[in-house]
Design an enzyme around this catalytic site. Structure first.
Site, PDB file in Angstrom:
ATOM      1  N   CYS A  83       0.634  -1.293   0.084  1.00 42.40           N
ATOM      2  CA  CYS A  83       0.018  -0.011   0.190  1.00 42.40           C
ATOM      3  C   CYS A  83       0.736   1.217  -0.201  1.00 42.40           C
ATOM      4  O   CYS A  83       0.169   2.230  -0.198  1.00 42.40           O
ATOM      5  CB  CYS A  83      -0.970  -0.009   1.143  1.00 42.40           C
ATOM      6  N   HIS A 333      -9.255   3.613  -1.681  1.00 32.84           N
ATOM      7  CA  HIS A 333      -7.771   3.060  -1.472  1.00 32.84           C
ATOM      8  C   HIS A 333      -7.333   2.321  -2.838  1.00 32.84           C
ATOM      9  O   HIS A 333      -7.101   1.054  -2.531  1.00 32.84           O
ATOM     10  CB  HIS A 333      -7.747   2.301  -0.185  1.00 32.84           C
TER      11      HIS A 333
END
Lengths: 384, 384
Positions: A83, A333
């Site tokens: 991420c 996200h």
């Protein structure tokens, strides 16, 4: 000499069924060219953040996808750090521009996640955890749930304290036309949403999103001078930590965030008091609390109460506003894009382009991107 | 000021059933520390080449694996560019060391491929091809087979000309104690081996291998001065091209190789005539012929005949020796490690450490690493 960001473009984040990974890259590329009006031949190198291209989209060597889509044959660096892939691409690009004074580079993040089923994408995301810990069934929400359990028990907070983070970030997301979710949620909504991994619920958790985001970073002084909206990169620093959470001495802190933050403040010659606006990595509600503490804004253990005060809410009139984009929670996200979007949101704020979600006082901003459960953290400080 | 390579270590390449991806990284790390005798605290950053961690080993965020295994919390950059991942990690590391004068970095490539079945690994490798081309069943050997068909038809060569490459590289591999295959093959052996994708046969093709390789790159002049074996990085340049082979104007050349080569010669201020020893990307026999042509050593279309002359064989006494490691064909091809191993082999040659396969005259060497079917190429030139 500091490098400058001279433009930013983001696609909508969300469930973009009609767009492939290549489509998202292409939209971001065309968008940033239109935004900055620079000729594509000025791009000396490209830095691409992407986590899951190989795992869920059967597309590795994305560098060559980018070469084909842009029609350029310049160096293209694909970075992967789960991420934190986007933040890492930016951080590495900043180093490159320092190594090549006068150069101009594209930094782009792209991720396509919604073509996969929930089980497949959960397994794919779990690859950012230790293989031993994956093997015993620890999913990614599970890792952050362990952190949340320890935090709540150790400092005497409840799930309601965590919920405040989601309420704030959803309120910010309503004001962001590119956000995945644009609706208010209440504390009760959060508390009544189903558990993902106790004590974290659906509304404590960032969603699975598609999206791409792009920035132009330059040290070409002539180009910077003719650009309408410019911010300086005062620092972009990163630190790493163990992949296994079992090897960490504490679970109520991400040491990589602490280290990267310290390095960034020192390099930028600023302190926490200078920061007006900030995007932090709120993959789960607990993560935003840990981030504010680990970055030195809130004392360790006070974050639960601080979160409930909502002093970082745009509407609070406070002097530090956090996650105006809606954060990972509401803006969405798409993992490889998140780190770029965070820096882009701070850029929009510092250049007065954030529209309905514009903060008042603004000279310095910070973006904080995390890989996995803290195996990597990148802290970038911008100033005008 | 040029950066210096001050040490190299490689694990054995092969079917290393008893070693995991982390085990390979750890062996390379301990090996390079023992080889260079530097303290680990001198490492400022780490550059990791790996292609398939996410796809076949369920391990992304390898940066944090490296942080855990080394006990360092420095920046770790994982680069992915399919079979050029290792070369890309090195190229980016070289930029970083230029940006940070006096710094010292670890460049490491690691790949674990043999835990997967043949069908799974073939599909995984195919992710380095266009998704459209994958969808119609084009595998990776298929892409190079198309190039070989065109080359043989256009310039009037036969499969026997291709076979010469494998014969030479296997002969070199016999002399390399780290090689995957250490046995001679004859032209007849190659011609009699089963087809993988016409006209390429098993013995035209590099194997599926496990392995890791590590280098230390530094511009810390005190450290360089006290190192026993030092070579200078005269240039490390890369170029990209389309992912789809359908978008290329020619299939008898890799344009990325041509471009990267030109940039590297210019940056290093050398010509082909200066190069004494070279590692090129022979993923299939045809690829070595194209590489020698595209890098300007052989005129386009003459490579079939040149290959048959075996003037680049160690035993030829020629003035340009190619793939002394055994190349990808015989040394093995753990994809993320290959680009590092190529540079490492040239380093061993230029520092006189290549043992039984040591070439005579040696002041300059070149390493050439390709991603996919030429979507990326990296050319690195070293000198003593």
């Amino acid at each position: 000499m500091k490098n400058s960001i001279i433009g930013y473009y983001s696609t909508k984040f969300g469930e973009l069924w009609e767009q492939s990974l290549d489509d998202l890259i292409l939209e971001a590329w065309n968008g940033i060219l239109a935004e900055t009006k620079i000729e594509k031949e000025r791009i000396d190198a490209i830095f691409l953040g992407n986590m899951l291209g190989g795992v869920v989209e059967h597309a590795l060597l994305l560098s060559a996808h980018v070469a084909e889509l842009t029609g350029l044959q310049v160096p293209v660096y694909r970075m992967e750090a789960a991420c934190a892939s986007g933040g890492l691409a930016f951080q590495n690009a900043n180093e490159y521009v320092h190594a090549h004074p006068g150069s101009t580079v594209l930094v782009i993040g792209a991720e396509k996640m919604t073509d996969s089923g929930a089980a497949e994408i959960t397994r794919a995301l779990a690859t950012a955890a230790s293989t031993d810990e994956q093997a015993v069934g620890l999913t990614f929400p599970g890792v952050y749930a362990l952190m949340a359990q320890i935090y709540l028990a150790q400092y005497g907070y409840t799930e309601e304290h965590l919920a405040s983070i989601s309420v704030k970030n959803h309120a910010h997301g309503v004001l962001n036309e590119k956000a995945h979710f644009r609706r208010y949620v209440t504390i009760d909504n959060v508390l009544e949403s189903p558990y993902v991994a106790y004590p974290l619920k659906v509304l404590d958790s960032s969603p699975i999103s598609d999206g791409a985001a792009a920035l132009i970073l330059s040290s070409d002084q002539a180009l910077v001078k003719q650009s309408r909206h410019v911010v300086s990169v005062l620092a972009s620093e990163l630190a790493t930590d163990t992949i296994s959470i079992a090897r960490r001495t504490r679970l109520d802190t991400l040491e990589a965030t602490v280290l990267a933050g310290r390095k960034a403040y020192a390099a930028a010659h600023v302190t926490q008091a200078d920061i007006d606006v900030m995007e932090v990595h709120d993959c789960f509600s607990i993560a935003e609390i840990l981030a504010l503490e680990d970055l030195g804004f809130w004392e360790k253990g006070t974050g639960g109460a601080k979160a409930q005060e909502m002093s970082t809410h745009l509407k609070s009139g406070g002097n530090l506003i956090v996650n105006t984009s809606g954060g990972l929670k509401a803006a969405g996200h798409p993992v490889g894009s998140t780190g770029i979007k965070q820096i882009g949101e701070v850029y929009l704020q510092l250049t007065g382009q954030a529209g309905l979600r514009q903060v008042g006082k603004r000279t310095h901003g910070l973006a904080h991107n995390v890989g996995g459960s803290g195996g990597m953290a990148i802290v970038t400080i911008l100033g005008v």
